[in-house]
Design an enzyme around this catalytic site. Structure first.
Site, short mmCIF file in Angstrom:
data_model
loop_
_atom_site.label_atom_id
_atom_site.label_comp_id
_atom_site.label_asym_id
_atom_site.label_seq_id
_atom_site.Cartn_x
_atom_site.Cartn_y
_atom_site.Cartn_z
N ASP A 116 31.82 7.59 20.73
CA ASP A 116 32.96 7.32 19.85
C ASP A 116 34.28 7.23 20.60
OD1 ASP A 116 31.20 7.36 17.72
OD2 ASP A 116 31.51 9.50 17.36
N LYS A 161 34.53 2.20 22.30
CA LYS A 161 33.86 1.12 23.06
C LYS A 161 33.93 -0.20 22.31
CE LYS A 161 30.17 3.69 22.97
NZ LYS A 161 30.69 4.96 22.49
N GLY A 204 27.91 3.68 16.09
CA GLY A 204 28.80 3.05 15.11
C GLY A 204 30.02 2.58 15.87
N HIS A 205 30.16 1.29 16.04
CA HIS A 205 31.27 0.74 16.82
C HIS A 205 32.26 0.06 15.88
CE1 HIS A 205 28.52 0.65 20.65
NE2 HIS A 205 28.69 1.85 20.15
N GLN A 254 26.77 5.35 22.64
CA GLN A 254 26.91 6.79 22.92
C GLN A 254 27.82 7.00 24.14
OE1 GLN A 254 23.24 5.73 22.29
NE2 GLN A 254 24.13 5.85 20.26
P1 GDP Z 1 32.76 3.63 19.59
O1 GDP Z 1 31.51 4.19 19.01
O2 GDP Z 1 32.96 4.06 21.00
O3 GDP Z 1 32.89 2.14 19.44
O4 GDP Z 1 33.96 4.29 18.77
P2 GDP Z 1 34.03 4.50 17.18
O5 GDP Z 1 34.30 3.20 16.54
O6 GDP Z 1 32.87 5.27 16.69
O7 GDP Z 1 35.25 5.49 17.08
C1 GDP Z 1 36.52 5.18 17.54
C2 GDP Z 1 37.50 5.28 16.35
O8 GDP Z 1 38.82 5.29 16.83
C3 GDP Z 1 37.40 4.11 15.40
O9 GDP Z 1 37.72 4.54 14.11
C4 GDP Z 1 38.47 3.16 15.94
O10 GDP Z 1 38.99 2.30 14.95
C5 GDP Z 1 39.53 4.14 16.37
N1 GDP Z 1 40.35 3.74 17.51
C6 GDP Z 1 40.00 3.04 18.61
N2 GDP Z 1 41.02 2.98 19.47
C7 GDP Z 1 42.04 3.66 18.92
C8 GDP Z 1 43.36 4.00 19.36
O11 GDP Z 1 43.79 3.68 20.45
N3 GDP Z 1 44.11 4.76 18.51
C9 GDP Z 1 43.67 5.16 17.29
N4 GDP Z 1 44.47 5.90 16.53
N5 GDP Z 1 42.43 4.86 16.86
C10 GDP Z 1 41.62 4.14 17.66
P1 IMO Z 2 28.49 5.61 19.50
O1 IMO Z 2 27.79 4.44 20.18
C1 IMO Z 2 28.76 9.92 18.91
C2 IMO Z 2 25.00 12.18 18.90
C3 IMO Z 2 24.56 12.80 17.59
C4 IMO Z 2 23.81 14.01 18.12
C5 IMO Z 2 23.13 13.45 19.36
C6 IMO Z 2 21.70 13.00 19.14
O2 IMO Z 2 29.08 5.29 18.20
O3 IMO Z 2 29.45 6.23 20.48
P2 IMO Z 2 20.55 10.97 17.88
O4 IMO Z 2 20.77 10.40 16.51
O5 IMO Z 2 20.76 10.02 18.98
O6 IMO Z 2 19.23 11.68 17.98
O7 IMO Z 2 21.66 12.13 18.02
O8 IMO Z 2 23.91 12.36 19.78
N1 IMO Z 2 25.27 10.72 18.83
C7 IMO Z 2 26.49 10.18 18.86
N2 IMO Z 2 27.71 10.76 18.87
N3 IMO Z 2 28.66 8.58 18.97
C8 IMO Z 2 27.44 7.98 19.00
O9 IMO Z 2 27.29 6.66 19.22
C9 IMO Z 2 26.28 8.78 18.89
N4 IMO Z 2 24.97 8.53 18.85
C10 IMO Z 2 24.35 9.72 18.83
O10 IMO Z 2 25.67 13.17 16.81
O11 IMO Z 2 24.70 15.00 18.52
MG MG Z 3 30.91 5.38 17.38
#
Ligand code: GDP
Ligand code: IMO
Ligand code: MG
Length: 421
Positions: free
Chosen positions: A13, A16, A40-41, A222
């Site tokens: 999270d 990416k 979840g991206h 991840q």
């Molecule tokens: P990913 O899994 O690495 O793609 O990241 P996620 O989408 O799960 O989580 C990142 C969260 O931070 C999302 O809700 C994005 O919209 C938000 N986000 C990304 N970059 C920024 C930033 O620079 N500032 C803020 N406030 N939010 C951001």
């Molecule tokens: P993105 O790509 C954050 C965490 C879960 C748990 C552990 C194992 O959005 O960054 P699993 O379902 O793989 O057996 O869970 O890994 N986890 C993540 N945490 N971002 C993710 O993906 C994750 N995918 C798995 O919360 O701790």
């Molecule tokens: Mg994510």
């Protein structure tokens, strides 16, 4: 040409999805190499939110081909929903989305096995996303798995039934009862839907692209601290999230990889259980969580928050061979009078700067350096010249410690809130 890899350096999270979308115009192909719908991206384009679980984050750029690689595990139900959502906003996935025949399928009983295993672990549960990831990778390494390519072959239903029956026996061992007949119907419908995507031998496809001088970006899911081998085991996911995973997960040779882009937040978050040395359990942690809207994109769970951890980041930079960094969510730290940066740990009476094998939180206390914060709202700045002095000092401090350039600063969720340095 070469392959660049983009991946997370913390516990996932990091942001990416946002950066892949942002830099996708520089590439011909974006290829996801591991993980599955546990990811979840999130991408904001003109204030509209899109969340992708299986589809690569280059899909919003119509000039880019998107590959779901052999290292990814696919839940057809989640993927079919993603396709329907993309269709609603006019994205032509039939043309520029491809899926590896060698990618493994998550079947309904995999999800139940995930839940049963977590229940059996009780307080020691991993905190899985319950998307069936681990049982699917277990079947892959156990050589029992069902793959995308099997959909095209005779005997697919029989293979599916055999695997389902095997899982039912395992679920009995767990005393886990659940009616799955409805799940199977939905799953089979989704198998029809995902056949709208082109199934390919992606290792040939990608290597052919390289011969044609095309540029490929491998997209990780991840983060490094969730890597099966190098993460905070056993509180990890079941795939190799590190740069080496891009070779396995796509069929690309190591000598084809050029840049490795590491994504990190200006602080740390973690969703699920497991060690987190710099976790802030009080008011500051809550404030970061609220300002950063730290709720999981896949499960909606609250993310644990803490200060940035440099020993852990240096570890991740080393293992991945990071050549450039993107720092995300710096805007969330605006308004904090002081910002702490973990530079070492006190471990059983000794100061160390590496991650010890035993990450038991009682043995490991972070040692912090305190830096001045900045008051200004930075979410609207558009060039590096507008970066406030104290924020710049923070960036330079990190860069000096990490010895890798921070080339992108993200200051908000939208595409437009991104600065090149
Ligand atoms: P990913 O899994 O690495 O793609 O990241 P996620 O989408 O799960 O989580 C990142 C969260 O931070 C999302 O809700 C994005 O919209 C938000 N986000 C990304 N970059 C920024 C930033 O620079 N500032 C803020 N406030 N939010 C951001
Ligand atoms: P993105 O790509 C954050 C965490 C879960 C748990 C552990 C194992 O959005 O960054 P699993 O379902 O793989 O057996 O869970 O890994 N986890 C993540 N945490 N971002 C993710 O993906 C994750 N995918 C798995 O919360 O701790
Ligand atoms: Mg994510």
């Amino acid at each position: 040409m070469s392959v660049d890899v983009l991946l997370g350096l913390q516990w996932g999270d990091e942001g990416k999805g946002k950066i892949v979308d942002f830099i996708s115009k520089k590439y011909d192909v974006i290829a996801r190499f591991q993980g599955g719908p546990n990811a979840g991206h999130t991408i904001y384009i003109n204030q509209k939110k899109h969340v992708l679980h299986t589809v690569p984050s280059g899909i919003f750029n119509k000039n880019v081909q998107n590959i779901i690689g052999n290292g990814v595990v696919i839940d057809p139900v989640t993927l079919a929903k993603e396709l329907s959502q993309l269709e609603k906003i006019g994205i032509d996935y039939r043309k520029n989305l491809f899926i590896s025949r060698k990618a493994h399928l998550i079947i309904p009983t995999h999800k139940h096995l995930d839940a049963a295993s977590e229940l059996a672990k009780g307080k020691k549960k991993i905190g899985s996303t319950l998307r069936g990831i681990t049982p699917t990778y277990m079947d892959k390494t156990g050589r029992n798995g069902l793959r995308i390519g099997d959909i095209e072959l005779q005997g697919f239903n029989e293979k599916f039934n055999n695997l389902t029956n095997k899982h039912k026996t395992l679920l009995q061992y767990y005393n886990y009862e659940n009616d799955i007949s409805n799940d199977i119907e939905i799953w089979m419908d989704s198998i029809n839907k995902i056949q709208e995507i082109q199934f390919i031998d992606s290792e040939y496809f990608l290597n052919e692209k390289l011969k044609q001088n095309k540029k490929i970006l491998a997209e990780g899911a991840q983060g490094t601290l969730l890597d099966l081998d190098f993460g905070t085991y056993p509180f990890v996911t079941s795939s190799n999230t590190i740069s080496a995973g891009a070779c396995n997960g796509l069929g690309i040779a190591p000598n084809k990889i050029k840049n490795v882009i590491g994504i990190f937040k200006a602080y740390c978050t973690r969703v699920g259980n497991g060690p987190f040395p710099t976790e802030l359990k009080g008011q500051i942690g809550d404030e970061i969580a609220t300002k950063g809207n730290e709720f999981g994109s896949t499960t909606g769970r609250a993310r644990r928050c803490g200060w940035i951890d440099l020993p852990a980041l240096k570890y991740a930079i080393n293992i991945n061979g990071i050549t450039e960094l993107s720092m995300m969510k710096s805007d969330v730290l605006s308004g904090f009078e002081k910002i702490k940066v973990c530079v070492a740990y006190n471990y059983m009476g000794e100061e160390i700067t590496h991650l010890p094998y035993n990450l038991n939180q009682n043995l490991l206390q972070p040692k912090y350096v305190t830096l001045d914060g900045w008051d200004q709202d930075i979410s609207g700045i558009t060039s590096k010249e507008e970066i406030p002095t104290t924020f710049n000092k923070f960036i330079l401090f990190l860069e000096n410690e990490l010895q890798v350039p921070i080339s992108i600063i993200s200051i908000g969720p939208d595409r437009s809130q991104t600065i090149f340095r």
